[in-house]
Each structure stands twice: as C-alpha cells, then as structure tokens.
Motif scaffolding. Structure first.
Motif, short mmCIF file in Angstrom:
data_model
loop_
_atom_site.label_atom_id
_atom_site.label_comp_id
_atom_site.label_asym_id
_atom_site.label_seq_id
_atom_site.Cartn_x
_atom_site.Cartn_y
_atom_site.Cartn_z
N TYR A 133 0.89 -1.22 -0.04
CA TYR A 133 -0.05 -0.11 -0.02
C TYR A 133 0.81 1.41 -0.15
O TYR A 133 0.54 2.38 0.31
CB TYR A 133 -1.15 0.09 1.20
N HIS A 134 2.06 1.11 -0.41
CA HIS A 134 2.94 2.39 -0.63
C HIS A 134 2.98 2.78 -2.09
O HIS A 134 3.89 3.71 -2.34
CB HIS A 134 4.23 2.16 0.03
N ARG A 170 4.42 6.60 -5.87
CA ARG A 170 4.95 5.94 -4.63
C ARG A 170 4.46 6.88 -3.53
O ARG A 170 4.89 8.01 -3.38
CB ARG A 170 6.39 5.40 -4.56
N GLU A 171 4.50 6.43 -2.23
CA GLU A 171 4.59 7.07 -0.99
C GLU A 171 3.25 8.21 -0.96
O GLU A 171 2.36 7.93 -1.39
CB GLU A 171 5.96 7.57 -0.69
N GLU A 172 3.74 9.33 -0.36
CA GLU A 172 2.79 10.19 -0.19
C GLU A 172 1.97 10.80 -1.41
O GLU A 172 0.97 11.32 -1.55
CB GLU A 172 3.42 11.64 0.56
N ALA A 173 2.78 10.59 -2.56
CA ALA A 173 1.93 10.76 -4.06
C ALA A 173 0.97 9.86 -4.28
O ALA A 173 -0.07 10.46 -4.64
CB ALA A 173 2.99 10.57 -5.16
N GLY A 274 9.21 -3.75 0.10
CA GLY A 274 8.88 -4.20 -1.30
C GLY A 274 8.78 -3.05 -2.22
O GLY A 274 9.27 -3.14 -3.47
N SER A 275 8.53 -1.84 -1.96
CA SER A 275 8.82 -0.73 -2.72
C SER A 275 10.18 0.05 -2.82
O SER A 275 10.18 0.90 -3.43
CB SER A 275 7.71 0.50 -2.31
N GLN A 276 10.99 -0.66 -2.14
CA GLN A 276 12.36 -0.22 -1.89
C GLN A 276 12.44 1.17 -1.74
O GLN A 276 13.23 1.95 -2.00
CB GLN A 276 13.01 -0.56 -3.34
#
Length: 499
Positions: A133-134, A170-173, A274-276
C-alpha cells in the motif's frame, strides 16, 4: 454462564490453566477454576475438550481499507505481470473506477507496472495499490484524473526516459491521489466494515488498533455502531497533522466508549521493503519524516495528550525514530504515554536494546517475515542478521505486539502466531507459543491502556475470549481452528452448542 470440560488458558502467570470459567454479564466472575458455586443457576457450556484463550487483538489494521479491499480485485500472490493483467482483464467493474490491490513487481520476471499495460485492457480509469500500500499503479485515464498535479513532498512519481509518468506513484504521492480521487462513499465503507467485522470475529478477533488514521474513520465506526452495535473494540489512530485541531477542541487520547476510543497519532518515517523505499543507513530509500521533525511531532503530541505510533521499516528510520523518542522522553514519559514503532523490520544491532531502554513498544507483524523472505534476501542480503528480530527484541525486554497490517496481509492473528512459532528462516528468531500469544492477546491490551480490563482471563476482566477446536500447546499449530468468539460476555461468532 460457566464454560467447562475443556482447557482454559488464562495467559495470567498466577493461574495459567483453569478447569472452568465463570462469566457474569460482560465480565469474568470470581469463579475462575470453579463450577456450580460460582453463579446462581448458571448456564453451562460444554467445551467438549476445546480450548479457551483470551480473544485476539490485531495491533495494526487499516480496517476500513481492508474491509473495502474484500470487494476489490485481488492481485496478491500473482507471480508475474501476465498473471496480474489476466486477473484485471477478468474483473468486474463497479462504478467509474476499477480498483484493486496486492501486486508486488519485485515478484515478477516478465515486466514492470506501466500505464500502457493497463491501457491495453481498458481505457476507463483503473487504480491498483501494491501489496504494501505504498505504491499506486494507474492507467492513462487514471492519471488524467490528477490533471497534472502529481508531485508532492515525500512522494515519488516514476517517469520514463521521456519524463512522462509511468503510471506508478509511490509514498505520499500515492496517498494524496487516493484521498483526492479514490475515496468511497461513507455508506459503502460502512457496509463493507459490517461484513469485515463479522469476518474478523470469525477469526477470533475481539479488538484491533485501527491504522486508517484519517479523522473521518471515527465517524464511520460511529455510523456503523448506530446501525449494528460494534462487536470489535477499536483503538483508533489519527494523523499527527490533526494535532492543532485536537488541541483546539481539547480532545485527548482515550476519549470514547469501551468499544470505540481515540488512541494515538500516526506518523511515517519511511517507505517499505517491497517498494524499495525503506530508509536505510546506507542512504537508500525515502525519508518521509526526519528524526528532528518527529521529535517536534512527539513534543506537540505529548503537550496535547497523545502517544505516537510511527512507521519505521529501514534501519535508518528506526534509529532516527528511537532518537526522537529519546530526545523527548523527559516530556512524554512522566505523562505515561505509551509510544510505539510500527514494523521495526530492520534494526541495527546497536539499536536493538534501545526500545526497552526507552520504553518504546514494537508493533510488529509476524506474518511479514514469511511473506517478505525472498525480498529480504534480495534487497537486504548484507544485513539479514538484523531483520525481523522478534525474539531478540523480546529478549532485550521490549514489549512486542502482533498485528497483520491488513490488507497488506490477511487480518488473521492466528496466522501470525503460526508464522512466529513455525518460522522457517532466521530460525533463531522463532518465538515460543507463550511469547506469540502474549504478543497477540496481552501486549496489545497494554498498548491501549486496557491491561486491567482485557488481555487475560481472570476475574474482573471483560469476557473477551476465543474458543479453539483444540489445545494449541498439544497440537500442530497450523491445524488449530477458531470455533467461537465472545466479546463482553456475548457470543459474536458461532454460539454453542457445537457439534
């Protein structure tokens, strides 16, 4: 009511095993280990050799999101891009967007997630969250919804060689896109949460710590409670950005009812394995919140009467988070605030003992270890000896609570117990069954300030319990099944008699 003819495992060291359990109203009566003399004309329940444990608490659940995900396209477990695209191709669209979750491109050998791959299936908007979920994967129609407004501090917008978005945020985007364009209607959430509550009860869950931290989540639980009385106890988080609003109205941690309370503030140090994007000591990954900034958050939170739960996966993220708690402990420790670090998946040996020394709890996810094994070997091969160190953390004196991180993993605490005890890599970090159950039943109650009313089966505690088909201390753990669940003296899943 008296439960008898089975094994009662109280998880209280003063009386670990009892031959019967008396329940009066919502609570356990003074009759632990006695029979007819406990209550006047009691109803008796024949356990038939089954085992009773304190009910399970999942210490890390994105509950509304998990509940909705049960109705979305499931991409978890897919071993290739081709398999993911085939599942999407066969999915039924509901409404404007086709949504799903669970992909993990680190498992694929035949390609990467791109908007073009999705465009070949459907020109209408599509959005799929990764397993952690990132990361969010969009097609061109989905990207168009952002109208070019994709970049955000702390977020990553992947771009190709022509500087065009690949379709992966990814992340906050990713999270901001979700908040602006992908939220469900409240009634849809509530309907899904009702079904999710039943499923959680069926898995022995009596309480959870909800990580869907947007302030509106409390309103969803309240709306559900008005329609269908809650059968799960909720310890609700809220984003740290809400501190000014909370301080303005004087709302402090612990407000609410025995079934629904405001608990703690949520913050992020970094991304995920997982998203490195996990923040590592070698400089790799993504820093969402610096140690200095977290210290400011913890101070402001303490001033407003709130503990903090901070997501930290990489070794740098955990070091920075521990440093922030250490620099601010003169402010929060006298207030008795129970701080926590979520995940702690990679902790440098120099930092391992700092959790116990500072009194900062570890909110771990035991099922992440088997799920992430090949990723850890692939991306953290040079530091495997500092990953998923649950036994070492316990040995250092840290309090460790078990959660699922659903929908990243399934909301199933018993699966977490099995993963912790029957671990097949880093076997030196296996837990005993006693340790795994303490992390699943007892430690979470302490984190939510409930240690005097929940977590063990002794007189005066709420009658929150689970009935298992056999004694796990005498059985193969993977074969154990939940038979029934009780919350506050009321059967909420499969009341007796049982076959």
């Amino acid at each position: 009511m008296i439960l008898e003819n089975g094994v009662i495992r109280t998880l209280d060291p003063s009386l670990p095993v009892a031959r019967a359990l008396a329940i009066a109203g919502e609570r356990i009566a003074g009759g632990v280990g006695v029979h007819e003399t406990a209550l006047a004309s009691p109803e008796t329940v024949d356990l038939g050799g089954r085992c009773v444990l304190p009910g399970f608490t999942d210490s890390h659940v994105h509950f509304p999101t998990w509940a909705m995900s049960q109705r979305e396209v499931r991409l978890d477990g897919a071993a290739s891009l081709a398999e993911v695209l085939e599942r999407i191709r066969g999915a039924q669209r509901r409404g404007e967007w086709l949504r799903g979750y669970g992909w993990r491109d680190a498992d694929w050998s035949d390609g990467t997630p791109t908007r073009q791959a999705l465009d070949a299936i459907d020109e209408r908007p599509m959005a799929f969250f990764s397993k952690d979920y990132h990361s969010l994967w969009l097609n061109s129609a989905g990207l168009a919804a952002a109208d070019g407004d994709l970049d955000v501090a702390g977020g990553v917008v992947e771009r190709d060689e022509h500087r065009e978005p690949t379709g992966v945020l990814r992340e906050e985007a990713a999270w901001r896109f979700k908040d602006r364009h992908l939220e469900y209607a409240p009634d849809d959430f509530v309907d899904a949460m009702r079904d999710g509550m039943k499923l959680a009860n069926a898995r022995g869950v009596v309480a959870h710590h909800d990580k869907d931290g947007w302030l509106g989540a409390v309103g969803l639980w309240q709306r559900l409670d008005r329609q269908t009385p809650l059968t799960l106890r909720v310890w609700q988080s809220t984003p740290w950005e809400n501190i000014p609003r909370l301080r303005e109205i004087g709302l402090r941690s612990g407000a609410g009812s025995p079934m629904l309370r405001l608990g703690y503030l949520k913050a992020f140090m970094d991304g995920t394995l997982g998203s490195q994007t996990a923040w590592m000591l070698d400089g790799s990954g993504v820093c969402i919140t610096s140690g200095e900034h977290l210290a400011e958050i913890v101070r402001d939170a303490a001033d407003a009467g709130w503990p903090v739960g901070v997501h930290a996966i990489g070794d740098r993220a955990n070091r920075e988070a521990l440093g922030a708690f250490e620099r601010t402990r003169d402010m929060w420790q006298p207030l008795g605030l129970r701080q926590r670090i979520e995940h702690a998946q990679c902790v440098h040996p120099d930092d391992l003992r700092r959790f116990a020394q500072l009194g900062v709890a570890v909110s771990a996810q035991f099922t992440h270890a088997p799920s992430d094994e090949h990723l850890a070997h692939r991306f953290w091969a040079d530091r495997l000896d500092q990953t998923y160190s649950f036994r070492s953390l316990l040995a250092s004196g840290a309090l460790v609570a078990n959660g699922s991180d659903a929908p990243v993993e399934e909301l199933d605490p018993w699966a977490g117990v099995v993963a912790a005890v029957d671990r097949h890599w880093r076997e030196d970090e296996r837990l005993t069954l006693d340790q795994a159950l303490h992390a699943t039943c007892v430690a979470p109650a302490w984190l939510s300030y409930d240690e005097r009313v929940r977590g063990t089966l002794v007189p005066g505690r709420y009658a929150d319990l689970v009935v298992l088909d056999r004694d796990p201390f005498e059985s193969e753990l993977a074969a154990v099944q939940v038979v029934a669940t009780m919350v506050a003296g009321r059967w909420v899943h499969n009341p007796p008699p049982w076959d």
